[in-house]
Design a protein around this motif. Structure first.
Motif, short mmCIF file in Angstrom:
data_model
loop_
_atom_site.label_atom_id
_atom_site.label_comp_id
_atom_site.label_asym_id
_atom_site.label_seq_id
_atom_site.Cartn_x
_atom_site.Cartn_y
_atom_site.Cartn_z
N LEU A 732 0.83 -1.21 0.00
CA LEU A 732 0.00 0.00 0.00
C LEU A 732 0.86 1.26 0.00
N ALA A 733 1.99 1.19 0.71
CA ALA A 733 2.86 2.36 0.81
C ALA A 733 3.67 2.58 -0.47
N HIS A 734 3.73 1.57 -1.33
CA HIS A 734 4.49 1.69 -2.58
C HIS A 734 3.60 1.27 -3.75
N PRO A 735 2.57 2.07 -4.06
CA PRO A 735 1.64 1.70 -5.14
C PRO A 735 2.34 1.70 -6.50
N ASP A 736 1.85 0.84 -7.39
CA ASP A 736 2.40 0.76 -8.74
C ASP A 736 1.83 1.84 -9.66
N THR A 737 0.77 2.47 -9.23
CA THR A 737 0.10 3.44 -10.09
C THR A 737 0.95 4.69 -10.25
N PRO A 738 0.96 5.29 -11.47
CA PRO A 738 1.75 6.51 -11.69
C PRO A 738 1.10 7.70 -11.01
N GLY A 739 1.85 8.80 -10.98
CA GLY A 739 1.32 10.02 -10.40
C GLY A 739 1.87 10.28 -9.01
N PRO A 740 1.55 11.46 -8.45
CA PRO A 740 2.07 11.81 -7.13
C PRO A 740 1.53 10.87 -6.06
N ARG A 741 2.38 10.56 -5.10
CA ARG A 741 1.96 9.68 -4.03
C ARG A 741 1.14 10.45 -3.01
N PRO A 742 0.15 9.77 -2.42
CA PRO A 742 -0.70 10.46 -1.44
C PRO A 742 0.05 10.73 -0.14
N ILE A 743 -0.43 11.72 0.62
CA ILE A 743 0.07 11.95 1.98
C ILE A 743 -0.51 10.84 2.84
N LEU A 744 0.36 9.98 3.34
CA LEU A 744 -0.05 8.72 3.95
C LEU A 744 0.19 8.76 5.45
N MET A 745 -0.81 8.30 6.20
CA MET A 745 -0.67 8.16 7.65
C MET A 745 -0.98 6.72 8.02
N LEU A 746 -0.10 6.10 8.81
CA LEU A 746 -0.27 4.74 9.28
C LEU A 746 -0.62 4.75 10.75
N VAL A 747 -1.68 4.05 11.12
CA VAL A 747 -2.14 3.99 12.50
C VAL A 747 -2.28 2.52 12.88
N GLY A 748 -1.60 2.10 13.94
CA GLY A 748 -1.67 0.68 14.31
C GLY A 748 -1.33 0.45 15.76
N PRO A 749 -1.64 -0.73 16.25
CA PRO A 749 -1.40 -1.05 17.66
C PRO A 749 0.04 -1.44 17.93
N GLY A 750 0.54 -1.05 19.08
CA GLY A 750 1.89 -1.43 19.47
C GLY A 750 2.93 -0.67 18.69
N ARG A 751 4.00 -1.36 18.35
CA ARG A 751 5.15 -0.70 17.75
C ARG A 751 5.28 -1.01 16.27
N TRP A 752 5.44 0.04 15.48
CA TRP A 752 5.75 -0.12 14.07
C TRP A 752 7.23 -0.49 13.94
N GLY A 753 7.49 -1.46 13.09
CA GLY A 753 8.87 -1.85 12.87
C GLY A 753 9.40 -2.85 13.87
N THR A 754 8.54 -3.42 14.69
CA THR A 754 8.98 -4.39 15.67
C THR A 754 9.46 -5.66 15.00
N SER A 755 10.37 -6.37 15.68
CA SER A 755 10.78 -7.70 15.21
C SER A 755 9.94 -8.78 15.86
N MET A 756 9.03 -8.38 16.76
CA MET A 756 8.18 -9.33 17.48
C MET A 756 6.73 -9.02 17.16
N PRO A 757 6.09 -9.76 16.27
CA PRO A 757 4.71 -9.48 15.88
C PRO A 757 3.75 -9.43 17.06
N SER A 758 4.09 -10.05 18.17
CA SER A 758 3.21 -9.99 19.34
C SER A 758 3.16 -8.60 19.93
N LEU A 759 4.11 -7.74 19.56
CA LEU A 759 4.18 -6.40 20.14
C LEU A 759 3.82 -5.30 19.15
#
Length: 877
Positions: A732-759
Motif C-alpha cells: 500500500l505504501a508503494h503503489p504501482d500506479t503513476p502520479g504523485p503519491r498520497p500523503i499517507l498516515m499509518l495507525v496501528g497497535p503497538g510498535r511499528w517496525g517491531t521484530s516481534m509481531p506480538s508487540l
C-alpha cells in the motif's frame, strides 16, 4: 603448435607481428607494457586500420592524463570516462558501452597506469582488469591496453598477467623498437618468446646474445624478493609522505611538500567529499594521516564511520586540552575499501552486485551475492595482516564496524543499514582468526542487504561508488566475572527532536543511555526500555510518575560472555551481582518496590532496584561534558551531529568517555516549529487525540490516505497472518500506479517496525518509508506503551525522512481514539489490492476522496506542546 584450426584468426594489422604471434584470436585482450606512451602509439594505427577493413566498430576509451592516442576524425567512437567519479561508476560506464556494442568490436584503452594514479591503488587497477577483461573475452572482441613497466606492485601486474590473453613488452634501443612476448595464450612456436626486432614490416627474432643482454639486462629480476614485492603507487606515496614528515620534524623548509602530501593522502585514503575534506584540512595534519595509514589493513579508503570517529576526536582535542583526560584513547585499525572489492572480484560476486535495469532483479542477485560472500575466501596476504592485527589485540574483545564510502555523510547516514559485529575474541589464535573473518564476511554481505539497497535507491545512490571499508575497534569496558561490558553506553544528539517538557531546550541536545553495551541504545529492543536524557534538564523524564519510572526502566543488559565467546543479553539483576556495589550506586537505585526482582535465591545477595542513572546524571560532570561535547562537534560540522559513545566510571564519580562514532544528524531544524491545534472539535468528528510522545516537526496538513490496523482483529491473528498484513501495508505504501503519491498516515497497535509481531506491526522501514505520519496505539498488549526509541536505527530513519511520529494512549487524559468512525468508512483495500482482500477485516484503508460531502481528514500537531489532533471536516475554509 597449440592452435585450434577451427578458431577464426584475427590480425594486429601488422602481418609481420601476426606471424610472430600466430595471429590474434577473437576475445584476445592485448596488454602492451611500455616505458612511455610514445611506444604504444605505433601499434594503434595498424590496429585501427584493421578494424576499418573488417568494418568493425572501433571504440577508444579516453580517461588518462596523457595526450589523446587517436585524433577525433580517426573514425573511432571516442568515449570520455572520468576515473575521478569513482571505481564503480567508471567501470559501469565502460561495461555499458561494451554491452551496447555487442560481440566482435575493437577497443583501444588509454594507459591503465593512470587509473592506479587516480585511484591510488594498484589493487583496484587489478580488479578493474579482472572484471573488464573476461567480459571482453566473452563477447569475442579485440582490445588493446597499455601499462607502464616497473610502476606497479604484484597486486596489479599479477592480476593483469593472469587475466590477459596476450602480454607484450616493448623496448626502445637507439631509436629501434623491440617486442618481447611474455604471454601468448594457447599459441606456441620455437621462437615465440624470443626478443624480436621491429624492422619495417618485419619482426625478426634477435639471436645475438650480446644484443639481447644489452636490451634486457636492465630489466628487474622478478624472482628476487625485493622486486616480487615492488612497491606500488600506494606504498610509494606513503613512503614519500613519511620522508616529508621526517623532514618537517627536522626543521627543514618543506611546507609546500607537506601541503602537497597532505592533500594527496587525504584523497588517497581519507575522503574525496569536499565538505569533509575541509574538516580534515582544519583539524588533522600530515602526521595524523601517516598514523592512520600505518594502522591500515590493505589499501583504499577508510570510509565514513572511521573518518567521523577520527575527526570528532581531533575536533575536541583541538578545542580544549581537557578532552585528552576525559576521552579514552583508541587504537583502532582500518580495513581499506580495496580489500572489499578484491573480495568481491575473487569470490565471483561482482557481476551479481552490478546494478540491473530492474530493481527487483537486483534484489534477487543481491541475495545470491550475500550467500557467496558469507562463504568467500580472503587472499593469503590479507589473512596474514588480519593475523598480525589480532596478535596486537591479544584476547581483548573487538567490534568490526561497517565504514562504507557513502556511510555517515552529510545527507545520508545509512543508520543501521549495514552490520557491526562483536567478537568476544577468545580461544586459540586460529579460532580467533576464523571468528574475525566471519565477522568481516557478515559486514561485507550487509552491503548487499535488501534494506541497504532500498535505502540507496530511495536516496538516488544506486549508481554512486559504494565500497565497504571496516573500522576495527577494541571494545571499551572491563571484565566482571565472565562478562565484559562498559558501565554505560548510548547515542547522543546535538539537537533534540523530542521535546517532552516545556523546560527542555531542543538546542541543548539529548542522550539515549543504557547500562552495558550500546546495542540496546541503537537497536530497537521490543522487550525493554532505555533512559532518555535532555541535556539541559537531565532529570526531567518523559514518564510522569515514579511508578512509570520503575515500569519503564531498563531491565536487560547486553554483554560479551567471554566463557561462551559470544554476545549475550542478561537480566540486569544477574549482571548486578558481579558489579562492584560502590560503582553500581551511580547507575541504579535500590528500591524494594521495583516490579522486577532478583533471581538470586539468597535475598541478602539479591539486588532489588531500578536502573535510573539518577546519581550519575545529577551528581557528576557527565551531563555538562556531553552537552559541551555535542555542541563543540556541531559548531565544527556546522550541522547537528549524532554520536555513539561508551562511558566508564570510578567509585568517586570520575569518568572517561570513549567516542566511537560521529556523523551529521539528518534532522531539519527550524521552519514550522509551531502549528495551531484546534481547542474544540466535536467528538463525532474526532479521529484521535494525543498529548505525546510526539517526535518530529509541527504539522498542519490534510491526509490523503489513512491506513488503520484494527487492534481487536489483529490481536487475534497468528504470527504468520500478522506478517502477511505487514507485507500488505508495504505494498500500500508503494503503489504501482503513476502520479504523485498520497500523503499517507499509518495507525496501528503497538510498535511499528517491531521484530516481534506480538508487540506490533513487523514492517521494515523500507516498506513504509513513503509514509508522512506514523501513529502507535498503546493497545493490544497489556502493559505495552509506545517507546520513544529515539536514537535507534528505526527512529533515526524517521527523523532523516522528516516523518512525524505520534503515540496515542486511549484511556489516558488528553488521549482519545474514535474507532467507530474509522470502521464505518468505505474500506479501499479490496479496490487497491484485490489479492489482499482477505485482510480487509484487519486492515482498513480510508481515503479522504471517498469521504462524503467534500470532507477530508486533517492532522494538526504542535510538537513543542506535545499535542496533536486528527479529525475530519470540510475542505472548504
Amino acid at each position: 603448435m597449440g592452435m585450434d584450426t577451427n578458431e577464426t584468426l584475427m590480425s594486429t594489422g601488422m602481418p609481420g607481428l601476426d606471424r610472430v604471434l600466430l595471429g590474434l584470436r577473437p576475445g584476445d585482450n592485448v596488454v602492451w607494457e611500455v616505458d612511455g606512451i610514445e611506444d604504444y602509439l605505433p601499434v594503434l594505427g595498424p590496429f585501427g586500420s584493421e578494424a576499418g577493413r573488417l568494418r568493425r566498430k572501433l571504440t577508444y576509451f579516453r580517461f588518462a592524463r596523457h595526450a589523446p592516442l587517436l585524433r577525433e576524425d580517426c573514425g573511432a567512437e571516442i568515449q570520455q570516462v572520468d576515473p575521478q567519479e569513482g571505481f564503480e561508476r567508471f567501470l559501469t560506464r565502460i561495461l555499458d558501452v561494451i554491452e551496447k556494442a555487442g560481440p566482435g568490436a575493437f577497443y583501444i584503452f588509454d594507459c591503465l597506469s593512470d587509473l592506479a594514479a587516480d585511484w591510488y591503488s594498484d589493487r583496484m587497477l587489478g580488479n578493474f582488469f579482472m572484471i573488464a577483461c573476461p567480459y571482453l573475452y566473452e563477447l569475442r572482441t579485440l582490445a588493446y591496453f597499455a601499462l607502464l613497466k616497473h610502476e606497479h606492485s604484484f597486486h596489479a601486474s599479477r592480476s593483469i598477467h593472469s587475466t590477459a590473453q596476450v602480454v607484450l613488452e616493448v623496448f626502445r634501443k637507439q631509436h629501434r623498437l623491440y617486442i618481447h612476448p611474455v604471454k601468448v595464450w594457447q599459441r606456441h612456436t620455437p621462437t615465440l618468446y624470443m626478443l624480436h626486432s621491429w624492422e619495417g614490416e618485419v619482426f625478426k627474432p634477435v639471436t645475438r646474445s650480446a644484443t639481447v643482454t644489452d636490451i634486457l639486462g636492465g630489466v628487474p629480476k622478478p624472482w628476487l624478493e625485493f622486486t616480487i614485492h615492488r612497491p606500488g603507487i600506494w606504498m610509494r606515496t606513503f613512503q614519500r609522505a613519511q620522508q616529508t614528515l621526517n623532514a618537517m620534524r627536522a626543521g627543514q623548509g618543506v611546507d609546500d611538500l607537506v601541503a602537497e602530501q597532505f592533500d594527496r593522502l587525504t584523497k588517497m585514503a581519507i575522503t574525496r567529499d569536499a565538505r569533509f575534506q575541509a574538516l580534515v584540512r582544519e583539524h588533522l595534519d600530515l602526521g595524523m594521516l601517516v598514523e592512520i595509514m600505518q594502522r591500515m589493513v590493505g589499501t583504499g579508503m577508510i570510509g565514513g564511520k572511521s573518518l567521523g570517529m577520527l575527526l570528532a576526536r581531533a575536533i575536541l582535542l583541538k578545542a580544549d586540552p581537557k578532552w585528552s583526560q576525559l576521552l579514552e584513547s583508541h587504537d583502532s585499525f582500518y580495513v581499506g575499501s580495496d580489500v572489499f572489492y578484491t573480495f568481491l572480484v575473487q569470490n565471483g560476486c561482482w557481476w551479481l552486485r552490478r546494478r540491473q535495469k530492474d530493481f527487483n532483479t537486483s534484489l534477487r542477485c543481491a541475495a545470491e551475492a550475500r550467500e557467496r560472500m558469507l562463504k568467500g575466501a580472503f587472499p593469503q596476504y590479507i589473512q596474514d595482516q588480519f593475523t598480525e592485527m589480532l596478535e596486537y589485540f591479544g584476547q581483548s574483545p573487538l567490534i568490526v564496524r561497517s565504514s562504507s564510502l557513502l556511510e555517515d555523510n552529510y545527507g545520508n547516514a545509512f543508520s543501521g543499514k549495514y552490520e557491526s559485529v562483536f567478537c568476544a575474541n577468545q580461544g586459540a589464535p586460529q579460532e580467533r582468526l576464523e571468528a574475525f573473518m566471519n565477522a568481516v564476511r557478515t559486514v561485507y554481505a550487509s552491503a548487499m542487504s535488501e534494506e541497504g539497497l532500498c535505502y540507496r535507491q530511495h536516496h538516488g545512490l544506486l549508481d554512486r561508488d559504494e565500497q565497504m571499508a571496516l573500522l576495527v575497534q577494541r571494545v571499551s569496558g572491563e571484565r566482571h566475572g565472565s562478562l565484559f561490558f562498559p558501565h554505560a553506553a548510548g547515542v547522543g544528539f546535538s539537537f533534540n527532536p523530542f521535546v517532552w517538557h516545556e523546560a527542555i531546550d531542543p538546542q541543548a541536545g539529548m542522550l539515549r543511555l543504557v547500562f552495558g553495551l550500546g546495542t540496546r541504545a541503537v537497536e530497537r529492543t521490543d522487550d525493554d526500555y532505555t533512559r532518555l536524557v535532555a541535556l539541559n534538564a537531565p532529570l526531567k523524564r518523559p514518564e510522569a510518575t515514579p511508578d512509570q519510572w520503575r515500569a519503564f526502566a531498563q531491565r536487560r543488559v547486553d554483554v560479551l560472555d567471554l566463557e561462551a565467546n559470544q554476545l549475550s543479553s542478561r537480566e540486569f539483576d544477574i549482571v548486578a551481582r558481579s558489579f562492584p556495589p560502590d560503582l553500581l550506586e551511580w547507575f541504579a537505585t535500590r528500591d524494594e518496590r521495583t516490579p522486577h526482582h532478583a533471581l538470586d535465591t539468597d535475598p541478602a545477595n539479591a539486588f532489588f532496584g531500578v536502573l535510573d542513572f539518577e546519581r550519575f546524571l545529577g551528581e557528576t560532570g557527565f551531563v555538562p561534558a556531553m552537552r559541551e561535547l555535542c555542541q563543540t562537534l556541531q559548531r565544527a560540522y556546522n550541522h547537528p551531529v549524532d554520536i555513539e559513545f561508551t562511558v566508564n566510571s570510578t567509585p568517586d564519580g570520575q569518568f572517561r568517555i570513549n567516542l566511537v562514532q560521529c556523523r551529521p544528524f539528518q534532522v531539519r531544524i527550524g521552519g514550522g516549529s509551531r502549528a495551531r491545534v484546534p481547542e474544540r472539535i466535536d467528538s463525532n468528528r474526532l479521529l484521535f487525540e494525543t498529548q505525546g510522545p510526539v517526535v518530529g516537526h509541527s504539522l498542519a496538513t490534510a491526509i490523503d490516505r489513512l491506513v488503520y490496523v484494527v487492534p481487536s482483529v489483529y490481536s487475534q491473528m497468528t504470527m504468520s497472518q500478522r506478517y502477511s498484513v505487514a507485507r500488505t501495508i508495504g505494498r500500500l505504501a508503494h503503489p504501482d500506479t503513476p502520479g504523485p503519491r498520497p500523503i499517507l498516515m499509518l495507525v496501528g497497535p503497538g510498535r511499528w517496525g517491531t521484530s516481534m509481531p506480538s508487540l506490533g506491526v513487523p514492517v521494515s522501514f523500507a516498506e513504509i518509508n513513503t509514509a508522512s505520519v506514523i501513529v502507535e496505539l498503546a493497545l493490544m498488549h497489556e502493559g505495552l506503551v509506545p517507546d520513544v526509541s529515539l536514537g535507534t536505527h528505526f527512529f533515526n530513519d524517521l527523523v532523516e525522512m522528516d516523518m512525524l511520529y505520534l503515540a496515542v494512549s486511549p484511556g489516558r487524559p488528553g488521549h482519545a481514539l474514535n474507532e467507530p468512525f474509522l470502521l464505518q468508512q468505505p474500506n479501499q483495500l479490496p479496490a487497491l489490492l484485490p489479492h489482499a482482500a482477505e485482510w480487509a477485516d484487519a486492515l482498513r484503508v480510508v481515503d479522504s476522496a471517498q469521504l462524503p460531502r467534500d470532507a477530508a481528514i486533517f492532522l494538526n500537531v504542535d510538537s513543542m506542546r506535545q499535542r496533536g489532533v486528527c479529525y475530519w471536516g470540510s475542505r472548504q475554509p
